[in-house]
Design a protein around this motif. Structure first.
Motif, PDB file in Angstrom:
ATOM      1  N   THR A  50      39.728  33.990  39.406  1.00  0.00           N
ATOM      2  CA  THR A  50      40.521  32.789  39.641  1.00  0.00           C
ATOM      3  C   THR A  50      41.921  33.179  40.067  1.00  0.00           C
ATOM      4  OG1 THR A  50      41.262  32.624  37.335  1.00  0.00           O
ATOM      5  CG2 THR A  50      39.231  31.462  37.930  1.00  0.00           C
ATOM      6  N   PHE A  51      42.529  32.303  40.852  1.00  0.00           N
ATOM      7  CA  PHE A  51      43.919  32.475  41.240  1.00  0.00           C
ATOM      8  C   PHE A  51      44.492  31.099  41.524  1.00  0.00           C
ATOM      9  CE2 PHE A  51      47.162  33.245  44.632  1.00  0.00           C
ATOM     10  CZ  PHE A  51      48.112  33.815  43.793  1.00  0.00           C
ATOM     11  N   GLY A  52      45.637  30.808  40.930  1.00  0.00           N
ATOM     12  CA  GLY A  52      46.205  29.472  41.047  1.00  0.00           C
ATOM     13  C   GLY A  52      47.580  29.453  41.668  1.00  0.00           C
ATOM     14  N   ASN A  53      47.908  28.317  42.251  1.00  0.00           N
ATOM     15  CA  ASN A  53      49.236  28.060  42.808  1.00  0.00           C
ATOM     16  C   ASN A  53      49.830  26.834  42.140  1.00  0.00           C
ATOM     17  OD1 ASN A  53      49.352  30.095  44.957  1.00  0.00           O
ATOM     18  ND2 ASN A  53      47.711  28.915  45.898  1.00  0.00           N
ATOM     19  N   ASP A  54      51.122  26.848  41.946  1.00  0.00           N
ATOM     20  CA  ASP A  54      51.827  25.696  41.387  1.00  0.00           C
ATOM     21  C   ASP A  54      52.541  24.941  42.510  1.00  0.00           C
ATOM     22  OD1 ASP A  54      50.986  26.508  38.928  1.00  0.00           O
ATOM     23  OD2 ASP A  54      52.877  27.450  38.368  1.00  0.00           O
ATOM     24  N   GLN A  55      52.462  23.630  42.453  1.00  0.00           N
ATOM     25  CA  GLN A  55      53.153  22.788  43.418  1.00  0.00           C
ATOM     26  C   GLN A  55      53.906  21.689  42.673  1.00  0.00           C
ATOM     27  OE1 GLN A  55      49.214  23.038  46.103  1.00  0.00           O
ATOM     28  NE2 GLN A  55      50.707  21.624  46.969  1.00  0.00           N
ATOM     29  N   THR A 110      42.388  36.929  38.389  1.00  0.00           N
ATOM     30  CA  THR A 110      42.170  36.845  36.951  1.00  0.00           C
ATOM     31  C   THR A 110      40.677  36.679  36.698  1.00  0.00           C
ATOM     32  OG1 THR A 110      44.326  35.813  36.574  1.00  0.00           O
ATOM     33  CG2 THR A 110      42.669  35.564  34.837  1.00  0.00           C
ATOM     34  N   PRO A 111      40.019  37.635  36.023  1.00  0.00           N
ATOM     35  CA  PRO A 111      38.581  37.498  35.770  1.00  0.00           C
ATOM     36  C   PRO A 111      38.288  36.286  34.889  1.00  0.00           C
ATOM     37  CG  PRO A 111      39.314  39.756  35.395  1.00  0.00           C
ATOM     38  CD  PRO A 111      40.546  38.923  35.539  1.00  0.00           C
ATOM     39  N   ALA A 112      37.275  35.508  35.273  1.00  0.00           N
ATOM     40  CA  ALA A 112      36.876  34.357  34.459  1.00  0.00           C
ATOM     41  C   ALA A 112      36.274  34.818  33.139  1.00  0.00           C
ATOM     42  CB  ALA A 112      35.878  33.491  35.236  1.00  0.00           C
ATOM     43  N   ASP A 113      35.665  36.001  33.127  1.00  0.00           N
ATOM     44  CA  ASP A 113      35.107  36.577  31.909  1.00  0.00           C
ATOM     45  C   ASP A 113      36.212  37.365  31.200  1.00  0.00           C
ATOM     46  OD1 ASP A 113      33.785  37.874  29.897  1.00  0.00           O
ATOM     47  OD2 ASP A 113      32.246  38.780  31.174  1.00  0.00           O
ATOM     48  N   VAL A 114      36.720  36.834  30.099  1.00  0.00           N
ATOM     49  CA  VAL A 114      37.844  37.470  29.414  1.00  0.00           C
ATOM     50  C   VAL A 114      37.452  38.798  28.787  1.00  0.00           C
ATOM     51  CG1 VAL A 114      39.006  35.284  28.967  1.00  0.00           C
ATOM     52  CG2 VAL A 114      37.358  36.164  27.302  1.00  0.00           C
ATOM     53  N   ASN A 115      36.156  39.066  28.637  1.00  0.00           N
ATOM     54  CA  ASN A 115      35.687  40.313  28.036  1.00  0.00           C
ATOM     55  C   ASN A 115      35.506  41.430  29.051  1.00  0.00           C
ATOM     56  OD1 ASN A 115      35.470  39.243  25.359  1.00  0.00           O
ATOM     57  ND2 ASN A 115      33.584  38.197  25.974  1.00  0.00           N
ATOM     58  N   TRP A 116      35.642  41.092  30.344  1.00  0.00           N
ATOM     59  CA  TRP A 116      35.454  42.110  31.380  1.00  0.00           C
ATOM     60  C   TRP A 116      36.773  42.815  31.663  1.00  0.00           C
ATOM     61  CZ3 TRP A 116      37.473  43.302  36.140  1.00  0.00           C
ATOM     62  CH2 TRP A 116      36.761  44.238  36.903  1.00  0.00           C
ATOM     63  N   THR A 117      36.722  44.139  31.751  1.00  0.00           N
ATOM     64  CA  THR A 117      37.899  44.919  32.103  1.00  0.00           C
ATOM     65  C   THR A 117      37.503  46.028  33.072  1.00  0.00           C
ATOM     66  OG1 THR A 117      37.590  46.384  30.195  1.00  0.00           O
ATOM     67  CG2 THR A 117      39.067  44.483  29.903  1.00  0.00           C
ATOM     68  N   PRO A 118      38.402  46.461  33.937  1.00  0.00           N
ATOM     69  CA  PRO A 118      38.113  47.595  34.814  1.00  0.00           C
ATOM     70  C   PRO A 118      37.980  48.873  33.985  1.00  0.00           C
ATOM     71  CG  PRO A 118      40.017  46.330  35.583  1.00  0.00           C
ATOM     72  CD  PRO A 118      39.716  45.870  34.192  1.00  0.00           C
ATOM     73  N   PRO A 119      37.399  49.919  34.551  1.00  0.00           N
ATOM     74  CA  PRO A 119      37.237  51.171  33.796  1.00  0.00           C
ATOM     75  C   PRO A 119      38.588  51.775  33.441  1.00  0.00           C
ATOM     76  CG  PRO A 119      36.720  51.497  36.117  1.00  0.00           C
ATOM     77  CD  PRO A 119      36.846  50.025  35.915  1.00  0.00           C
ATOM     78  N   PRO A 120      38.771  52.214  32.190  1.00  0.00           N
ATOM     79  CA  PRO A 120      40.049  52.791  31.788  1.00  0.00           C
ATOM     80  C   PRO A 120      40.245  54.229  32.281  1.00  0.00           C
ATOM     81  CG  PRO A 120      38.538  52.852  29.942  1.00  0.00           C
ATOM     82  CD  PRO A 120      37.832  52.109  31.047  1.00  0.00           C
ATOM     83  N   CYS A 121      39.130  54.903  32.570  1.00  0.00           N
ATOM     84  CA  CYS A 121      39.197  56.288  33.051  1.00  0.00           C
ATOM     85  C   CYS A 121      37.849  56.642  33.657  1.00  0.00           C
ATOM     86  CB  CYS A 121      39.555  57.252  31.916  1.00  0.00           C
ATOM     87  SG  CYS A 121      38.325  57.291  30.571  1.00  0.00           S
ATOM     88  N   TRP A 122      37.804  57.769  34.342  1.00  0.00           N
ATOM     89  CA  TRP A 122      36.547  58.223  34.943  1.00  0.00           C
ATOM     90  C   TRP A 122      36.674  59.707  35.264  1.00  0.00           C
ATOM     91  CZ3 TRP A 122      39.924  54.670  36.979  1.00  0.00           C
ATOM     92  CH2 TRP A 122      40.695  55.076  38.068  1.00  0.00           C
ATOM     93  N   TYR A 123      35.563  60.321  35.658  1.00  0.00           N
ATOM     94  CA  TYR A 123      35.564  61.708  36.092  1.00  0.00           C
ATOM     95  C   TYR A 123      35.345  61.752  37.607  1.00  0.00           C
ATOM     96  CZ  TYR A 123      34.981  62.772  31.141  1.00  0.00           C
ATOM     97  OH  TYR A 123      35.158  62.848  29.780  1.00  0.00           O
ATOM     98  N   ALA A 124      36.102  62.627  38.284  1.00  0.00           N
ATOM     99  CA  ALA A 124      36.027  62.695  39.743  1.00  0.00           C
ATOM    100  C   ALA A 124      36.258  64.128  40.206  1.00  0.00           C
ATOM    101  CB  ALA A 124      37.068  61.760  40.358  1.00  0.00           C
ATOM    102  N   PRO A 125      35.886  64.453  41.449  1.00  0.00           N
ATOM    103  CA  PRO A 125      36.130  65.803  41.972  1.00  0.00           C
ATOM    104  C   PRO A 125      37.604  66.193  41.836  1.00  0.00           C
ATOM    105  CG  PRO A 125      34.712  64.576  43.459  1.00  0.00           C
ATOM    106  CD  PRO A 125      35.188  63.595  42.435  1.00  0.00           C
TER     107      PRO A 125
END
Length: 363
Positions: free
Chosen positions: A346-351, A75-90
């Motif tokens: 971040t990544f969490g576990n519940d106990q 889970t990105p700590a920056d809530v405004n960051w997202t992976p690219p939705p699309c791209w151009y490739a060979p």
């Protein structure tokens, strides 16, 4: 693309269907072997469509990544960051592109009711790839550029199948364009695949280890009794995920590295105290977090831990231990591949923790 050509081509739903047949989608193929447009005499390595036309170079993932090409657990700590939705490739070599594109266009032109504006737009699309003068002031490709087959590839749009927003996912809407082997795509294609885009995709698919925090007392503790928490370096080390794409004359790779830097404890109830008070346990010089409990420390305050102030009754408290990972990347094979920082993950576990009252005996 010339604006008038874009306006004409985007004017009808029928034409959008025609164009979509030559645009890449990454559905169900994100983790498959690399495939590419095969030239004459090339060995077939898999990945063809129903017509035997070889599809684009696919992105492959390795290292600590989710199975089956799915998204990871970061889970990105920056809530405004997202992976690219699309791209151009060979996408395809010139001969294969001509075979597929011309068949698709002819099929649309011969479809019942395909006339008027939609038919005219399809004719202009056909002209764009058959006539070197293209449409108005937009350069075209003489006979689909087959005279340069083997010297480059047509590039096309790829949708990120894990992007939930359809508009964002389809925002790479330029027509397929030609790129010479070893050359960078024209600068107007800002979303052309780069090491940095690959790094973001590796981040999206990264799988962090599911590590439980060691507790003392373990699982069952007492009211007002400090509970020690720690993670040993042996089970708590950095992980890496790599994304790569390969095609004739084109090879890019990026590796993201996640390094654990902190542990946050959330007791699962407001009737508790954490050590330190912020609940943030920083990493030690040796790469561990916290300090293991040892005999004789019962009356001491743990450097990392918590204390429950009331009983959990017949149930349990849900202790959440969330690890913060510092994520960086490095890349090879293209401009901007030197690397840099990505948002912390971040990544969490519940106990489940049972908290009992301390029973006093009066005599």
């Amino acid at each position: 693309m010339n604006r008038s050509l874009r306006t004409l081509l985007g004017a009808s739903g029928a034409l959008a269907i025609a164009i979509s047949t030559v645009l890449l989608t990454a559905t169900n193929s994100a983790a498959e072997p690399v495939d590419y447009g095969k030239g004459d005499g090339a060995e077939e390595t898999g990945g063809s469509d129903k017509n035997g036309i070889y599809a684009a170079a696919r992105i492959t993932y390795s290292g600590s990544v989710a199975k089956g090409g799915g998204t990871g657990n970061v889970t990105p700590a920056d809530v405004n960051w997202t992976p690219p939705p699309c791209w151009y490739a060979p996408y395809l070599g010139a001969k294969d592109f001509k075979e597929k594109m011309s068949k698709d266009i002819e099929g649309q032109l011969n479809a019942p009711g395909m006339g008027g504006h939609a038919g005219a737009a399809l004719s202009e699309l056909q002209r764009h790839y058959e006539d070197e003068y293209g449409w108005t002031d937009t350069p075209g490709y003489k006979d689909y550029n087959v005279e340069n087959d083997g010297k480059g590839m047509f590039w096309a749009a790829v949708e990120n199948p894990d992007e939930p927003d359809l508009l964002k996912r389809s925002s790479c809407n330029d027509l397929p364009f030609w790129v010479e082997n070893g050359e960078a795509p024209p600068p107007q294609y800002e979303q052309a695949i780069t090491p940095q885009i690959l790094a973001a995709l590796a981040y999206q698919h990264m799988e962090l280890p599911d590590t439980e925090v060691t507790l003392a007392p373990e699982a069952v503790t007492k009211v007002n009794l400090p509970t020690w928490a720690w993670l040993d370096k042996a089970v708590f080390d950095e992980v890496q995920a790599t994304a790569a794409i390969n095609a004739p004359g084109f090879n890019l790779q990026a590796t993201t590295t996640a390094k654990p830097v902190a542990l946050k404890l959330q007791p699962g109830t407001e009737d508790a105290e954490t050590y330190p008070a912020s609940g943030e346990c920083v990493i030690n010089a040796d790469g561990s977090i916290g300090e293991p409990y040892a005999k004789g420390k019962a009356d001491k305050t743990p450097p990392c831990g918590l204390k429950y102030l009331r009983s959990s009754g017949n149930g349990t408290f849900n202790l959440q231990a969330t690890i913060t990972w510092e994520i960086t990347w490095t890349g090879t094979g293209g401009a901007g591949g030197a690397g840099g920082d990505l948002p912390n993950g971040t990544f969490g576990n519940d106990q489940a923790i049972t908290v009992q009252e301390i029973q006093a005996v009066n005599r």
